[in-house]
Design a protein around this motif. Structure first.
Motif, PDB file in Angstrom:
ATOM      1  N   PHE A  66       0.832  -1.203   0.000  1.00  0.00           N
ATOM      2  CA  PHE A  66       0.000   0.000   0.000  1.00  0.00           C
ATOM      3  C   PHE A  66       0.870   1.257   0.000  1.00  0.00           C
ATOM      4  O   PHE A  66       0.521   2.256  -0.631  1.00  0.00           O
ATOM      5  N   THR A  67       2.011   1.195   0.676  1.00  0.00           N
ATOM      6  CA  THR A  67       2.951   2.324   0.660  1.00  0.00           C
ATOM      7  C   THR A  67       3.399   2.604  -0.770  1.00  0.00           C
ATOM      8  O   THR A  67       3.525   3.767  -1.178  1.00  0.00           O
ATOM      9  N   ARG A  68       3.608   1.562  -1.554  1.00  0.00           N
ATOM     10  CA  ARG A  68       3.989   1.748  -2.961  1.00  0.00           C
ATOM     11  C   ARG A  68       2.845   2.403  -3.753  1.00  0.00           C
ATOM     12  O   ARG A  68       3.097   3.194  -4.663  1.00  0.00           O
ATOM     13  N   PHE A  69       1.611   2.090  -3.414  1.00  0.00           N
ATOM     14  CA  PHE A  69       0.474   2.758  -4.068  1.00  0.00           C
ATOM     15  C   PHE A  69       0.546   4.259  -3.812  1.00  0.00           C
ATOM     16  O   PHE A  69       0.312   5.069  -4.705  1.00  0.00           O
ATOM     17  N   ILE A  70       0.839   4.629  -2.568  1.00  0.00           N
ATOM     18  CA  ILE A  70       0.935   6.049  -2.200  1.00  0.00           C
ATOM     19  C   ILE A  70       2.097   6.696  -2.956  1.00  0.00           C
ATOM     20  O   ILE A  70       1.959   7.809  -3.482  1.00  0.00           O
ATOM     21  N   GLU A  71       3.217   6.018  -3.018  1.00  0.00           N
ATOM     22  CA  GLU A  71       4.374   6.536  -3.769  1.00  0.00           C
ATOM     23  C   GLU A  71       4.061   6.659  -5.250  1.00  0.00           C
ATOM     24  O   GLU A  71       4.653   7.489  -5.943  1.00  0.00           O
ATOM     25  N   ASP A  72       3.103   5.865  -5.722  1.00  0.00           N
ATOM     26  CA  ASP A  72       2.676   5.895  -7.124  1.00  0.00           C
ATOM     27  C   ASP A  72       1.516   6.878  -7.326  1.00  0.00           C
ATOM     28  O   ASP A  72       0.752   6.758  -8.263  1.00  0.00           O
ATOM     29  N   ASP A  73       1.386   7.817  -6.428  1.00  0.00           N
ATOM     30  CA  ASP A  73       0.427   8.930  -6.524  1.00  0.00           C
ATOM     31  C   ASP A  73      -1.004   8.632  -6.106  1.00  0.00           C
ATOM     32  O   ASP A  73      -1.931   9.338  -6.515  1.00  0.00           O
ATOM     33  N   LEU A  74      -1.219   7.607  -5.288  1.00  0.00           N
ATOM     34  CA  LEU A  74      -2.538   7.471  -4.676  1.00  0.00           C
ATOM     35  C   LEU A  74      -2.716   8.676  -3.750  1.00  0.00           C
ATOM     36  O   LEU A  74      -1.833   8.980  -2.938  1.00  0.00           O
ATOM     37  N   ARG A  75      -3.816   9.356  -3.875  1.00  0.00           N
ATOM     38  CA  ARG A  75      -4.065  10.580  -3.107  1.00  0.00           C
ATOM     39  C   ARG A  75      -4.291  10.257  -1.635  1.00  0.00           C
ATOM     40  O   ARG A  75      -5.078   9.378  -1.296  1.00  0.00           O
ATOM     41  N   VAL A  76      -3.583  10.990  -0.764  1.00  0.00           N
ATOM     42  CA  VAL A  76      -3.785  10.896   0.675  1.00  0.00           C
ATOM     43  C   VAL A  76      -3.988  12.296   1.226  1.00  0.00           C
ATOM     44  O   VAL A  76      -3.547  13.277   0.637  1.00  0.00           O
ATOM     45  N   VAL A  77      -4.655  12.371   2.346  1.00  0.00           N
ATOM     46  CA  VAL A  77      -4.890  13.646   3.026  1.00  0.00           C
ATOM     47  C   VAL A  77      -4.271  13.533   4.408  1.00  0.00           C
ATOM     48  O   VAL A  77      -4.421  12.507   5.074  1.00  0.00           O
ATOM     49  N   ARG A  78      -3.579  14.576   4.817  1.00  0.00           N
ATOM     50  CA  ARG A  78      -2.997  14.600   6.163  1.00  0.00           C
ATOM     51  C   ARG A  78      -3.681  15.698   6.955  1.00  0.00           C
ATOM     52  O   ARG A  78      -3.708  16.849   6.539  1.00  0.00           O
ATOM     53  N   ILE A  79      -4.230  15.311   8.093  1.00  0.00           N
ATOM     54  CA  ILE A  79      -4.889  16.252   8.988  1.00  0.00           C
ATOM     55  C   ILE A  79      -4.139  16.213  10.305  1.00  0.00           C
ATOM     56  O   ILE A  79      -4.126  15.184  10.973  1.00  0.00           O
ATOM     57  N   ARG A  84      -5.020  10.103   6.088  1.00  0.00           N
ATOM     58  CA  ARG A  84      -6.314   9.507   5.779  1.00  0.00           C
ATOM     59  C   ARG A  84      -6.403   9.300   4.274  1.00  0.00           C
ATOM     60  O   ARG A  84      -5.933  10.123   3.485  1.00  0.00           O
ATOM     61  N   ILE A  85      -7.042   8.201   3.882  1.00  0.00           N
ATOM     62  CA  ILE A  85      -7.224   7.875   2.478  1.00  0.00           C
ATOM     63  C   ILE A  85      -8.709   7.593   2.266  1.00  0.00           C
ATOM     64  O   ILE A  85      -9.316   6.840   3.029  1.00  0.00           O
ATOM     65  N   SER A  86      -9.282   8.196   1.236  1.00  0.00           N
ATOM     66  CA  SER A  86     -10.713   7.984   1.000  1.00  0.00           C
ATOM     67  C   SER A  86     -10.935   6.713   0.182  1.00  0.00           C
ATOM     68  O   SER A  86     -10.130   6.364  -0.689  1.00  0.00           O
ATOM     69  N   LYS A  87     -12.024   6.052   0.474  1.00  0.00           N
ATOM     70  CA  LYS A  87     -12.412   4.842  -0.255  1.00  0.00           C
ATOM     71  C   LYS A  87     -12.571   5.164  -1.743  1.00  0.00           C
ATOM     72  O   LYS A  87     -12.118   4.418  -2.605  1.00  0.00           O
ATOM     73  N   ALA A  88     -13.173   6.300  -2.035  1.00  0.00           N
ATOM     74  CA  ALA A  88     -13.391   6.704  -3.432  1.00  0.00           C
ATOM     75  C   ALA A  88     -12.059   6.873  -4.162  1.00  0.00           C
ATOM     76  O   ALA A  88     -11.923   6.449  -5.317  1.00  0.00           O
ATOM     77  N   ASP A  89     -11.060   7.478  -3.506  1.00  0.00           N
ATOM     78  CA  ASP A  89      -9.748   7.653  -4.133  1.00  0.00           C
ATOM     79  C   ASP A  89      -9.055   6.313  -4.353  1.00  0.00           C
ATOM     80  O   ASP A  89      -8.385   6.112  -5.371  1.00  0.00           O
ATOM     81  N   ILE A  90      -9.215   5.394  -3.415  1.00  0.00           N
ATOM     82  CA  ILE A  90      -8.633   4.054  -3.588  1.00  0.00           C
ATOM     83  C   ILE A  90      -9.279   3.366  -4.785  1.00  0.00           C
ATOM     84  O   ILE A  90      -8.593   2.798  -5.636  1.00  0.00           O
ATOM     85  N   ASP A  91     -10.608   3.427  -4.840  1.00  0.00           N
ATOM     86  CA  ASP A  91     -11.327   2.794  -5.959  1.00  0.00           C
ATOM     87  C   ASP A  91     -10.902   3.391  -7.303  1.00  0.00           C
ATOM     88  O   ASP A  91     -10.679   2.655  -8.265  1.00  0.00           O
ATOM     89  N   LYS A  92     -10.757   4.730  -7.367  1.00  0.00           N
ATOM     90  CA  LYS A  92     -10.324   5.389  -8.606  1.00  0.00           C
ATOM     91  C   LYS A  92      -8.910   4.943  -8.966  1.00  0.00           C
ATOM     92  O   LYS A  92      -8.616   4.684 -10.138  1.00  0.00           O
ATOM     93  N   TYR A  93      -8.034   4.907  -7.977  1.00  0.00           N
ATOM     94  CA  TYR A  93      -6.651   4.503  -8.225  1.00  0.00           C
ATOM     95  C   TYR A  93      -6.598   3.082  -8.789  1.00  0.00           C
ATOM     96  O   TYR A  93      -5.924   2.820  -9.777  1.00  0.00           O
ATOM     97  N   LEU A  94      -7.301   2.156  -8.147  1.00  0.00           N
ATOM     98  CA  LEU A  94      -7.290   0.762  -8.608  1.00  0.00           C
ATOM     99  C   LEU A  94      -7.892   0.642 -10.001  1.00  0.00           C
ATOM    100  O   LEU A  94      -7.397  -0.112 -10.843  1.00  0.00           O
ATOM    101  N   GLU A  95      -8.964   1.380 -10.261  1.00  0.00           N
ATOM    102  CA  GLU A  95      -9.591   1.349 -11.581  1.00  0.00           C
ATOM    103  C   GLU A  95      -8.622   1.842 -12.650  1.00  0.00           C
ATOM    104  O   GLU A  95      -8.584   1.298 -13.754  1.00  0.00           O
ATOM    105  N   SER A  96      -7.813   2.848 -12.316  1.00  0.00           N
ATOM    106  CA  SER A  96      -6.860   3.393 -13.295  1.00  0.00           C
ATOM    107  C   SER A  96      -5.729   2.412 -13.605  1.00  0.00           C
ATOM    108  O   SER A  96      -5.036   2.574 -14.616  1.00  0.00           O
ATOM    109  N   LYS A  97      -5.549   1.409 -12.781  1.00  0.00           N
ATOM    110  CA  LYS A  97      -4.469   0.450 -12.967  1.00  0.00           C
ATOM    111  C   LYS A  97      -4.903  -0.796 -13.736  1.00  0.00           C
ATOM    112  O   LYS A  97      -4.108  -1.693 -13.966  1.00  0.00           O
TER     113      LYS A  97
END
Length: 98
Positions: A66-79, A84-97
């Motif tokens: 999962f860290t590699r996904f983030i390094e590969d530009d999976l969007r994360v938010v830091r508060i 934090r990572i949104s389910k929608a962003d994960i789904d979009k990332y996986l779909e793009s792959k």
């Protein structure tokens, strides 16, 4: 002179309390997230925002993967430093792959 020292001490004490509150809230968030991720009955309803461990579990991969996904530009938010990572962003990332 004593009044200045007391004022400085009061400001220092307030700043210290604020820092401690922030640390405690962040640690509490981590502990709650860890507890929730280890109690699947509580997680029966999907959350939109997950911590990294929950997100890796959602995808079904190891934390390192999962860290590699983030390094590969999976969007994360830091508060306040908490990731934090949104389910929608994960789904979009996986779909793009696909």
């Amino acid at each position: 002179m004593k009044g200045a020292k007391i004022m400085f001490y009061d400001e220092f004490q307030k700043q210290l309390e604020k820092e401690i509150d922030g640390i405690l809230l962040e640690r509490l968030d981590v502990l709650v997230s860890e507890w929730l991720s280890n109690n699947p009955l509580v997680l029966s309803t999907e959350k939109e925002w997950m911590n990294k461990k929950e997100a890796a579990k959602y995808v079904g991969v190891a934390n390192e993967t999962f860290t590699r996904f983030i390094e590969d530009d999976l969007r994360v938010v830091r508060i306040n430093g908490v990731m934090r990572i949104s389910k929608a962003d994960i789904d979009k990332y996986l779909e793009s792959k696909k």
